[in-house]
Scaffold this motif. Structure first.
Motif, PDB file in Angstrom:
ATOM      1  N   SER A   5      42.405  -0.010  -7.571  1.00 58.29           N
ATOM      2  CA  SER A   5      41.172   0.024  -6.774  1.00 58.29           C
ATOM      3  C   SER A   5      39.955   0.282  -7.662  1.00 58.29           C
ATOM      4  CB  SER A   5      41.262   1.084  -5.675  1.00 58.29           C
ATOM      5  OG  SER A   5      41.450   2.363  -6.235  1.00 58.29           O
ATOM      6  N   GLU A   6      40.124   1.117  -8.678  1.00 57.00           N
ATOM      7  CA  GLU A   6      39.018   1.385  -9.595  1.00 57.00           C
ATOM      8  C   GLU A   6      38.714   0.156 -10.451  1.00 57.00           C
ATOM      9  OE1 GLU A   6      37.592   4.453 -13.126  1.00 57.00           O
ATOM     10  OE2 GLU A   6      39.561   4.730 -12.210  1.00 57.00           O
ATOM     11  N   GLN A   8      39.255  -2.922  -9.576  1.00 49.31           N
ATOM     12  CA  GLN A   8      38.623  -3.878  -8.658  1.00 49.31           C
ATOM     13  C   GLN A   8      37.156  -3.527  -8.445  1.00 49.31           C
ATOM     14  OE1 GLN A   8      40.262  -6.641  -7.136  1.00 49.31           O
ATOM     15  NE2 GLN A   8      38.144  -7.184  -6.731  1.00 49.31           N
ATOM     16  N   GLN A   9      36.877  -2.258  -8.237  1.00 47.70           N
ATOM     17  CA  GLN A   9      35.500  -1.813  -8.002  1.00 47.70           C
ATOM     18  C   GLN A   9      34.629  -2.081  -9.229  1.00 47.70           C
ATOM     19  OE1 GLN A   9      35.198   2.383  -7.232  1.00 47.70           O
ATOM     20  NE2 GLN A   9      33.146   2.210  -6.377  1.00 47.70           N
ATOM     21  N   ARG A  10      35.130  -1.729 -10.390  1.00 46.37           N
ATOM     22  CA  ARG A  10      34.354  -1.950 -11.614  1.00 46.37           C
ATOM     23  C   ARG A  10      34.175  -3.434 -11.887  1.00 46.37           C
ATOM     24  NH1 ARG A  10      35.898   2.138 -16.229  1.00 46.37           N
ATOM     25  NH2 ARG A  10      34.221   0.976 -17.208  1.00 46.37           N
ATOM     26  N   ASN A  12      34.058  -5.810  -9.632  1.00 46.34           N
ATOM     27  CA  ASN A  12      33.060  -6.317  -8.683  1.00 46.34           C
ATOM     28  C   ASN A  12      31.648  -6.054  -9.204  1.00 46.34           C
ATOM     29  OD1 ASN A  12      34.981  -7.280  -6.898  1.00 46.34           O
ATOM     30  ND2 ASN A  12      34.915  -5.480  -5.581  1.00 46.34           N
ATOM     31  N   HIS A  13      31.456  -4.890  -9.785  1.00 50.47           N
ATOM     32  CA  HIS A  13      30.141  -4.560 -10.346  1.00 50.47           C
ATOM     33  C   HIS A  13      29.830  -5.460 -11.546  1.00 50.47           C
ATOM     34  CE1 HIS A  13      27.033  -2.181 -12.441  1.00 50.47           C
ATOM     35  NE2 HIS A  13      26.626  -1.988 -11.199  1.00 50.47           N
ATOM     36  N   GLN A  16      28.757  -8.835 -10.322  1.00 51.46           N
ATOM     37  CA  GLN A  16      27.355  -8.817  -9.890  1.00 51.46           C
ATOM     38  C   GLN A  16      26.415  -8.861 -11.094  1.00 51.46           C
ATOM     39  OE1 GLN A  16      27.246  -5.184  -7.540  1.00 51.46           O
ATOM     40  NE2 GLN A  16      26.804  -6.399  -5.717  1.00 51.46           N
ATOM     41  N   LYS A  50      38.665 -13.078 -11.134  1.00 45.89           N
ATOM     42  CA  LYS A  50      38.821 -12.321  -9.891  1.00 45.89           C
ATOM     43  C   LYS A  50      40.262 -12.398  -9.378  1.00 45.89           C
ATOM     44  CE  LYS A  50      36.124 -11.238  -5.915  1.00 45.89           C
ATOM     45  NZ  LYS A  50      34.829 -11.400  -5.336  1.00 45.89           N
ATOM     46  N   GLN A  54      42.973  -9.305  -8.933  1.00 39.68           N
ATOM     47  CA  GLN A  54      43.633  -9.053  -7.654  1.00 39.68           C
ATOM     48  C   GLN A  54      45.153  -9.125  -7.762  1.00 39.68           C
ATOM     49  OE1 GLN A  54      41.639 -11.928  -5.170  1.00 39.68           O
ATOM     50  NE2 GLN A  54      39.966 -10.521  -4.705  1.00 39.68           N
ATOM     51  N   GLU A  99      29.234  -3.083 -19.852  1.00 40.14           N
ATOM     52  CA  GLU A  99      30.193  -2.867 -18.766  1.00 40.14           C
ATOM     53  C   GLU A  99      31.558  -3.469 -19.100  1.00 40.14           C
ATOM     54  OE1 GLU A  99      28.591  -3.989 -14.966  1.00 40.14           O
ATOM     55  OE2 GLU A  99      26.756  -2.854 -15.320  1.00 40.14           O
TER      56      GLU A  99
END
Length: 108
Positions: A5-6, A8-10, A12-13, A16, A50, A54, A99
């Protein structure tokens, strides 16, 4: 390894940030071709990555992030070589590179 989950969150950022970098590049007229190419590749690879993120396959994720970070390195180098570059583009490239580097180091 980080929690999925971390990751995935990172990611996603990062996605962006890369999108913003690509938009900044498109709206700026004087972007060197090598930098444009790096940004285009990074944008495309991020979209493809992506699915890998996943998948939660640890080895594939590491390889994917390593590849993205290499592209980030190339974009950063091209940015540093460019003389008179729009500050928004420069900032976006540096942020995306940082990042990606951070995520890579957290995965290893």
């Amino acid at each position: 390894m980080m929690q999925s989950s971390e990751i995935q969150q990172r990611f996603n950022h990062i996605e962006q940030t890369v999108r913003q970098m690509s938009q900044a590049c498109q709206s700026s007229p004087n972007i060197p071709s090598d930098l444009k190419q790096c940004i285009t590749e990074l944008d495309q690879q991020t979209g493809q990555a992506k699915q890998v993120i996943q998948s939660q396959n640890e080895q594939q994720i590491i390889q994917c992030v390593d590849s993205l970070e290499d592209l980030g390195d190339r974009a950063k180098a091209a940015c540093e070589q460019a003389g008179n570059l729009n500050q928004n583009v420069r900032d976006a490239v540096m942020q995306a590179h940082q990042e990606l580097s951070d995520l890579k180091h957290n995965l290893h």
